[in-house]
Design an enzyme around this catalytic site. Structure first.
Site, PDB file in Angstrom:
ATOM      1  N   PHE A 128      22.479 -14.427  13.663  1.00  0.00           N
ATOM      2  CA  PHE A 128      21.141 -14.312  13.369  1.00  0.00           C
ATOM      3  C   PHE A 128      20.651 -13.649  11.963  1.00  0.00           C
ATOM      4  CE2 PHE A 128      21.706 -14.711  18.001  1.00  0.00           C
ATOM      5  CZ  PHE A 128      20.371 -15.774  18.419  1.00  0.00           C
ATOM      6  N   SER A 129      21.829 -13.515  11.040  1.00  0.00           N
ATOM      7  CA  SER A 129      21.945 -12.600  10.310  1.00  0.00           C
ATOM      8  C   SER A 129      20.885 -13.125   8.887  1.00  0.00           C
ATOM      9  CB  SER A 129      23.205 -12.802   9.332  1.00  0.00           C
ATOM     10  OG  SER A 129      23.022 -12.303   8.065  1.00  0.00           O
ATOM     11  N   ASN A 130      19.639 -12.297   8.566  1.00  0.00           N
ATOM     12  CA  ASN A 130      19.063 -12.541   7.507  1.00  0.00           C
ATOM     13  C   ASN A 130      19.795 -12.954   6.147  1.00  0.00           C
ATOM     14  OD1 ASN A 130      16.771 -11.879   9.060  1.00  0.00           O
ATOM     15  ND2 ASN A 130      16.698  -9.859   8.493  1.00  0.00           N
TER      16      ASN A 130
END
Length: 303
Positions: free
Chosen positions: A69-71
Site C-alpha cells: 500500500f506504499s505511497n
C-alpha cells in the site's frame, strides 16, 4: 507536454480555526497534495532529482521497493507512466493481491511487480542484495524504499526554500527523509518539528542525523506521542478530526500521516506549546491514495 522541471509550486492555504485564534496562532498549510494530479507531495519531491539523474545518465528503467500500500510505489508508478520509464517494483510479501488498489494502479501504469518474501525484503539495503538486483536489472537505476537518498533530499530542500517565513515548520515523519531535507534547507531561526507516525520510532533521530546535509541546519525535534497506536493504526478521535478538517476547512487528510500531523498541531496549541503570535507552516505531504487502501482493507475484513 509535462516535463520533470515544469511542475508548478503548490499553494499555501491558511486555516482559520477557533483554537488557533484563541492562542494567537497562524497556521499555513503547504498543499503539496496539490503539486500534481497524480504524483503528490513529498514523494514527488524525492523522485524529481532521481528521475532527472536517471534521464541524464541515459537509463531507461528503475527499480524500487515498498509495501503493498506504499505511497512511494504509487507515486513512482505514476511518474514512470508520465515520463516513459520502465519500472520494476520489489513488493514486500510473497504474493501479489491483484485487487489491491495501489498495486492495481501500478500494473495499469505498466510496471512489473516482483513479490518477495519478507525475509528477502529485509535485505533491501544490503550491498550484496543490491549488487544482485543491479546484475539482474543491468540498465536500471535503483531507488531506495521510500525514495530517500541524497537526490531526494535535494528535492525536499527545494521545498524548504519555497516556504514562507515561519517560526515552526511541521511535517509527519515515516522514514525521516522529508524532515531531514527540511532541517537541511530551512534557516536556523525556524524550528522544525517532526510528528512520528510509527510507534517506538526513537531510532529515527540517529538516522535523520546521518541524512542531514547542511553544516548549519535548523533546530529540530521529533514528537513521538501522536502515533495513535502505530503505523496505519488509528483511533475514533483521529478519524473524527480528519472528517472535520475536510468538511469545515476543505483540507483532505488521511489518518496514516497527515491526519496525525494536524491532530498534533491542534493538541499542542491547546496545551500552550506554541508562543502566542507564532506562525506555523505544516507540510501536507499528500498520500491521499492511502484512503483507498484503508477502505479496501475494511471492505476485505467485512466480507
Amino acid at each position: 507536454m509535462q516535463t520533470i522541471t515544469n511542475i508548478a509550486e503548490s499553494p499555501i492555504q491558511t486555516i482559520h480555526h477557533p483554537t488557533l485564534d484563541k492562542y494567537g496562532l497562524t497556521l499555513q498549510v503547504k498543499r503539496d497534495d496539490l503539486l500534481h494530479p497524480v504524483i503528490q507531495g513529498n514523494k514527488w519531491r524525492k523522485l524529481k532529482y532521481n528521475i532527472l539523474h536517471l534521464k541524464q545518465a541515459g537509463l531507461e528503467e528503475l527499480v524500487t521497493f515498498g509495501g503493498a500500500f506504499s505511497n512511494h510505489l504509487y507515486a513512482t508508478s505514476m511518474a514512470c507512466k508520465l515520463f516513459a520509464i520502465k519500472g520494476h517494483l520489489i513488493v514486500r510479501g510473497p504474493e501479489i493481491d491483484r485487487h489491491n488498489p495501489t498495486l492495481k494502479m501500478a500494473s495499469a501504469c505498466g510496471l512489473a511487480l516482483h513479490p518477495v518474501s519478507r525475509v528477502e525484503y529485509r535485505q533491501r539495503n544490503q550491498p550484496e542484495y543490491i549488487q544482485t538486483l543491479q546484475a539482474k536489472f543491468n540498465n536500471a537505476y535503483l531507488i531506495p524504499e521510500g525514495g530517500t537518498n541524497a537526490l531526494a533530499l535535494q528535492g525536499v530542500e527545494e521545498l524548504a526554500h519555497s516556504l514562507p517565513q515561519s517560526d515552526y515548520v511541521m511535517t509527519a515523519v515515516g522514514s525521516g527523509g522529508t524532515v531531514a531535507g527540511l532541517i537541511s534547507g530551512l534557516p536556523n531561526h525556524t524550528q522544525v518539528l517532526g510528528v512520528t507516525v510509527l510507534k517506538g520510532a526513537e531510532y529515527l533521530a540517529q538516522e535523520i542525523h546521518e541524512l542531514i546535509t547542511a553544516q548549519r541546519c535548523a533546530p529540530w525535534q521529533l514528537l513521538h506521542g501522536f502515533h495513535h497506536g502505530g503505523y496505519a493504526k488509528t483511533t475514533p478521535e483521529l478519524l473524527r478530526f480528519c472528517h472535520e478538517m475536510k468538511v469545515k476547512y476543505r483540507l483532505p487528510l488521511e489518518p496514516i500521516y497527515t491526519g496525525k500531523l494536524f491532530y498534533a498541531i491542534f493538541t499542542l496549541a491547546k496545551q500552550g506549546y506554541f508562543k502566542r503570535g507564532s506562525v506555523i507552516t505544516a507540510i501536507h505531504t499528500g498520500g491521499l491514495q492511502g484512503l483507498d487502501g484503508l477502505r479496501y482493507l475494511v471492505n476485505k475484513k467485512s466480507t
